[in-house]
Design an enzyme around this catalytic site. Sequence first.
Site, PDB file in Angstrom:
ATOM      1  N   GLY A 136      -2.721   0.594 -14.925  1.00  0.00           N
ATOM      2  CA  GLY A 136      -2.417   2.125 -14.668  1.00  0.00           C
ATOM      3  C   GLY A 136      -0.843   1.288 -14.576  1.00  0.00           C
ATOM      4  N   GLU A 139      17.129   3.215 -11.899  1.00  0.00           N
ATOM      5  CA  GLU A 139      17.585   3.490 -10.647  1.00  0.00           C
ATOM      6  C   GLU A 139      16.001   2.369  -9.611  1.00  0.00           C
ATOM      7  OE1 GLU A 139      18.182   5.759 -12.249  1.00  0.00           O
ATOM      8  OE2 GLU A 139      19.993   5.397 -12.235  1.00  0.00           O
ATOM      9  N   HIS A 155     -12.819   0.788  -4.226  1.00  0.00           N
ATOM     10  CA  HIS A 155     -12.893   0.023  -5.841  1.00  0.00           C
ATOM     11  C   HIS A 155     -12.965  -1.191  -5.913  1.00  0.00           C
ATOM     12  CE1 HIS A 155      -9.643   2.753  -5.362  1.00  0.00           C
ATOM     13  NE2 HIS A 155      -9.370   3.186  -5.758  1.00  0.00           N
ATOM     14  N   GLY A 178       0.260  -0.362  -4.578  1.00  0.00           N
ATOM     15  CA  GLY A 178      -1.497   1.092  -4.753  1.00  0.00           C
ATOM     16  C   GLY A 178      -0.469   1.969  -5.038  1.00  0.00           C
ATOM     17  N   HIS A 212     -14.727   2.292 -12.039  1.00  0.00           N
ATOM     18  CA  HIS A 212     -13.441   2.325 -10.576  1.00  0.00           C
ATOM     19  C   HIS A 212     -13.499   2.218  -9.641  1.00  0.00           C
ATOM     20  CE1 HIS A 212      -9.101   3.089 -10.350  1.00  0.00           C
ATOM     21  NE2 HIS A 212      -9.676   3.940  -9.987  1.00  0.00           N
ATOM     22  N   ARG A 243      32.941  10.274  -2.721  1.00  0.00           N
ATOM     23  CA  ARG A 243      34.004   9.995  -3.801  1.00  0.00           C
ATOM     24  C   ARG A 243      35.389  10.085  -3.496  1.00  0.00           C
ATOM     25  NH1 ARG A 243      35.943  13.368  -7.781  1.00  0.00           N
ATOM     26  NH2 ARG A 243      36.376  12.266 -10.023  1.00  0.00           N
ATOM     27  N   ASP A 279      31.768  16.518 -11.576  1.00  0.00           N
ATOM     28  CA  ASP A 279      30.199  16.588 -12.167  1.00  0.00           C
ATOM     29  C   ASP A 279      28.839  17.572 -11.875  1.00  0.00           C
ATOM     30  OD1 ASP A 279      30.805  14.069 -13.669  1.00  0.00           O
ATOM     31  OD2 ASP A 279      29.916  12.841 -12.413  1.00  0.00           O
ATOM     32  N   SER A 315      31.982   3.117  -9.958  1.00  0.00           N
ATOM     33  CA  SER A 315      32.078   4.032  -9.251  1.00  0.00           C
ATOM     34  C   SER A 315      31.458   4.049  -7.950  1.00  0.00           C
ATOM     35  CB  SER A 315      31.194   5.223  -9.586  1.00  0.00           C
ATOM     36  OG  SER A 315      31.731   5.755 -10.918  1.00  0.00           O
ATOM     37  N   HIS A 343      -5.105  -1.082  -6.047  1.00  0.00           N
ATOM     38  CA  HIS A 343      -6.624  -0.555  -5.733  1.00  0.00           C
ATOM     39  C   HIS A 343      -7.414  -1.859  -5.436  1.00  0.00           C
ATOM     40  CE1 HIS A 343      -6.400  -0.109  -9.460  1.00  0.00           C
ATOM     41  NE2 HIS A 343      -7.481  -0.683 -10.081  1.00  0.00           N
ATOM     42  N   HIS A 384      24.601  16.262 -10.284  1.00  0.00           N
ATOM     43  CA  HIS A 384      25.009  15.283  -9.356  1.00  0.00           C
ATOM     44  C   HIS A 384      25.137  15.435  -8.407  1.00  0.00           C
ATOM     45  CE1 HIS A 384      25.204  13.890 -13.254  1.00  0.00           C
ATOM     46  NE2 HIS A 384      25.892  13.224 -13.362  1.00  0.00           N
ATOM     47  N   ASN A 401      -8.962  -3.533 -19.342  1.00  0.00           N
ATOM     48  CA  ASN A 401     -10.603  -3.377 -19.417  1.00  0.00           C
ATOM     49  C   ASN A 401     -10.132  -1.960 -19.929  1.00  0.00           C
ATOM     50  OD1 ASN A 401      -9.628  -0.991 -17.730  1.00  0.00           O
ATOM     51  ND2 ASN A 401     -10.167  -2.539 -16.362  1.00  0.00           N
ATOM     52  N   HIS A 422      28.972   9.693  -3.766  1.00  0.00           N
ATOM     53  CA  HIS A 422      29.109  10.565  -3.824  1.00  0.00           C
ATOM     54  C   HIS A 422      28.292  11.737  -3.720  1.00  0.00           C
ATOM     55  CE1 HIS A 422      30.932   8.179  -7.138  1.00  0.00           C
ATOM     56  NE2 HIS A 422      31.122   8.962  -7.746  1.00  0.00           N
TER      57      HIS A 422
HETATM   58  C1  LIG Z   1       1.761   5.302  -8.939  1.00  0.00           C
HETATM   59  C2  LIG Z   1      -0.054   6.104  -8.868  1.00  0.00           C
HETATM   60  N1  LIG Z   1      -0.069   7.397  -9.275  1.00  0.00           N
HETATM   61  C3  LIG Z   1      -1.813   7.171  -9.155  1.00  0.00           C
HETATM   62  C4  LIG Z   1      -2.724   7.105  -8.451  1.00  0.00           C
HETATM   63  C5  LIG Z   1      -3.772   6.762  -8.328  1.00  0.00           C
HETATM   64  N2  LIG Z   1      -4.640   5.777  -9.572  1.00  0.00           N
HETATM   65  C6  LIG Z   1      -5.442   4.695  -8.346  1.00  0.00           C
HETATM   66  S1  LIG Z   1      -5.653   3.383 -10.300  1.00  0.00           S
HETATM   67  C7  LIG Z   1      -5.255   4.619 -11.778  1.00  0.00           C
HETATM   68  C8  LIG Z   1      -5.282   4.625 -12.650  1.00  0.00           C
HETATM   69  C9  LIG Z   1      -6.587   3.175 -12.906  1.00  0.00           C
HETATM   70  O1  LIG Z   1      -6.516   2.669 -13.847  1.00  0.00           O
HETATM   71  P1  LIG Z   1      -6.307   1.165 -13.992  1.00  0.00           P
HETATM   72  O2  LIG Z   1      -5.284   0.650 -13.827  1.00  0.00           O
HETATM   73  O3  LIG Z   1      -6.497   0.854 -14.989  1.00  0.00           O
HETATM   74  O4  LIG Z   1      -7.515   0.784 -12.930  1.00  0.00           O
HETATM   75  P2  LIG Z   1      -8.997   0.165 -13.335  1.00  0.00           P
HETATM   76  O5  LIG Z   1      -9.612   1.248 -13.762  1.00  0.00           O
HETATM   77  O6  LIG Z   1      -9.125  -0.747 -14.727  1.00  0.00           O
HETATM   78  O7  LIG Z   1      -9.364  -0.694 -11.819  1.00  0.00           O
HETATM   79  C10 LIG Z   1      -5.122   5.527 -10.492  1.00  0.00           C
HETATM   80  C11 LIG Z   1      -4.684   6.784 -11.185  1.00  0.00           C
HETATM   81  C12 LIG Z   1      -1.997   5.315  -8.115  1.00  0.00           C
HETATM   82  N3  LIG Z   1      -2.641   4.629  -7.223  1.00  0.00           N
HETATM   83  N4  LIG Z   1      -0.799   4.958  -7.987  1.00  0.00           N
HETATM   84 MG   LIG Z   2      -8.119  -0.854 -15.968  1.00  0.00          MG
END
Ligand SMILES: Cc1ncc(C[n+]2csc(CCOP(=O)(O)OP(=O)(O)O)c2C)c(N)n1
Ligand SMILES: [Mg+2]
Length: 661
Positions: A155, A407, A28, A117, A258, A516, A465, A380, A68, A469, A184, A457
């Site tokens: 993301g 959680e 990337h 990641g 990307h 429980r 419950d 609990s 990434h 649950h 971006n 539980h």
């Molecule tokens: C939980 C999760 N879902 C999906 C992905 C796959 N994935 C990697 S980067 C990305 C989105 C990229 O957008 P952004 O976070 O804005 O990064 P940019 O392209 O600006 O570097 C996705 C969906 C991941 N890494 N983690």
């Molecule tokens: Mg982005």
Amino acid sequence: MAQVDHSKMANAIRALAMDGVEKAKSGHPGLPMGAADVATVLFTQFLKFDAADPKWPDRDRFILSAGHGSMLLYALLYLTGNKEMTLDQLKNFRQLHSKTPGHPENFHTSGVETTTGPLGQGIATSVGFALAERMLAAEYGDVVDHYTYVLCSDGDLMEGVSHEAMALAGHLKLSKLIFLYDDNGISIDGPLTLADSVDQVARFKAHGWNSEHVDGHDQSAIAASIKRAQASDRPSMIACKTTIGFGAPKKAGTSKAHGEPLGAEELAGAKKALGWDYGPFEVPDDVLTAWRNVGKQGASAHADWTKRFEALPDDKRAEFTRRNDHVRPAAMEDAIRQLKKKLVDEPQTVATRKASELALEALVQVVPEMVIGSADLTPSNNTRTKSAIEVKPGDFKGRYIHYGIREMGMAAAMNGIALHGGFIPAGATFMCFTDYARPAMRISALAQIPVIYIMTHDSIGLGEDGPTHQPVEHLAAMRAMPNMRVFRPADTVETAECWQLAMEKTNGPTMLALSRQNLTPVRTTHHDDNLCAAGGYELIAAKGKAAVSIFASGSEVEIAVAAQKQLADKGIATRVVSVPSLELLLEQPEERQKAIIGDAPIKIAVEAAVRFGWDAVIGHDGTFIGMKGFGSSAPAKELYKLFGITAEAVVEAATSKHNAA
Ligand SMILES: Cc1ncc(C[n+]2csc(CCOP(=O)(O)OP(=O)(O)O)c2C)c(N)n1
Ligand SMILES: [Mg+2]
């Protein structure tokens, strides 16, 4: 030497990222190219670190939540002079045995603070880092005083866990937590406008943060923004408007930048546009020297810190080091042994969640680094000890955390607390909601983080419950997760033993599955040894050669014990094996495992959960007495009858097999 222009220093990051991704033929480039100016400002002017000692306890933490963009981090580690991050490592980006895996892994690469990641995990983990810093400072004063900086992406902020993380950090007023958001406007599918129209700055403000926009390519504006963030009494988010793939002639500002190599032509065009007239992986001497000097800038702060640290009283210094190194206090083992003796002398018919509270009361006396909490189920989960003091907004003396109904936020924060060093986090919810915490639990396991999950539980035994649950598949799911240790103790004594084993596992997480409902004590004689340590052990021996072995965990051990008695009365020699940890039993050396499992011709397992996993002990032809589907809403005793998880069912199965033989 003349000052090297900081935009040239940023271009070194861009060039290495482009070259690394190009050579790997995957990766990337867009994020490192876009966020290079932001990272350059942070590293050259703010980040307190000493490249010669990436483990210096009081370093500022830098977390690349958008994992990434790993080449950004690897380039920075190389440029600033981390010894392990050589140029060859950058050339081996994403290759086998390199220190430069696709996404950053703290357990693998020096200088990486946490594993990122899965988007959202880094930001949620950072809350734990920032919280641990404040809590440790409350105990050790000025030897703990650092910031936690996070570089996050669109993301990260779209993921639901961002809400939990922001809300918790904002509530607690973690003012030394600073997010640099790589704003971006681009993600994989294209412009963010395809799927999102959130005003992130407003959202952060609503969560109690300080937040503002900045031009992410204006280095002096970024610096001014970070200064304001440092001075704030709240956590801060700086939305840095950047261009993804900055410099790439055609791909900049588009999702094409990307997650794929730029290609030779685009790469050459980008280097030309950036005025970077150097070959692959080439960094001119003046730029490299400037970066290496950045890596040494923190040496004097480090030396000052060492003086302050050495001025601490001997015992305090030793304790700091012990805790930081995840070494458990010597008194712990004995405290558990004493508790076990007491529990045998004065047996208690209580739920294992209550037994866990008894263990915690003993542990907190001797393990000052425990940080316990619950995701709004304190009464609990039985997690609050008598002496517990709460962590409050801006007040970090306490060691009990109300994580709120969050959680995954709790689990991720616990990862950060443990990774920061100085604490053992233990947090609780209902076991069914491991589903809500699971992505962070997986990071605990993968990244070898000693976190303790108190999951109460744990079956249909929770009763009224109902099936929403009542976990049925969760034990199997958690047992299937590599490096996640699962214990399901049967009574107070086993619970104390499992707590000890959880505390002693320092290379990964443990989940305690607790009932429980009240359970009859099954351990009626004292053993100094920890019988749960092999995952399973013979609780009741057969009279003579065993015809039947009954295996059970947790609340079903008392059912196995009752069945054993009835079978023995019928003259069928039967033994009971308690299996507090199925996967730990299956990890034992073959001979030991065989000895515990035994060779009785009839093998029966009883567990109020699905069969998945038990065949390894009882074989395909073994009898499993447990759940085949979801539970139901009714008192626990009725449910055990309804689903046929009873001593009578065990006796019936054993007898008919015995008679048929
Ligand atoms: C939980 C999760 N879902 C999906 C992905 C796959 N994935 C990697 S980067 C990305 C989105 C990229 O957008 P952004 O976070 O804005 O990064 P940019 O392209 O600006 O570097 C996705 C969906 C991941 N890494 N983690
Ligand atoms: Mg982005």
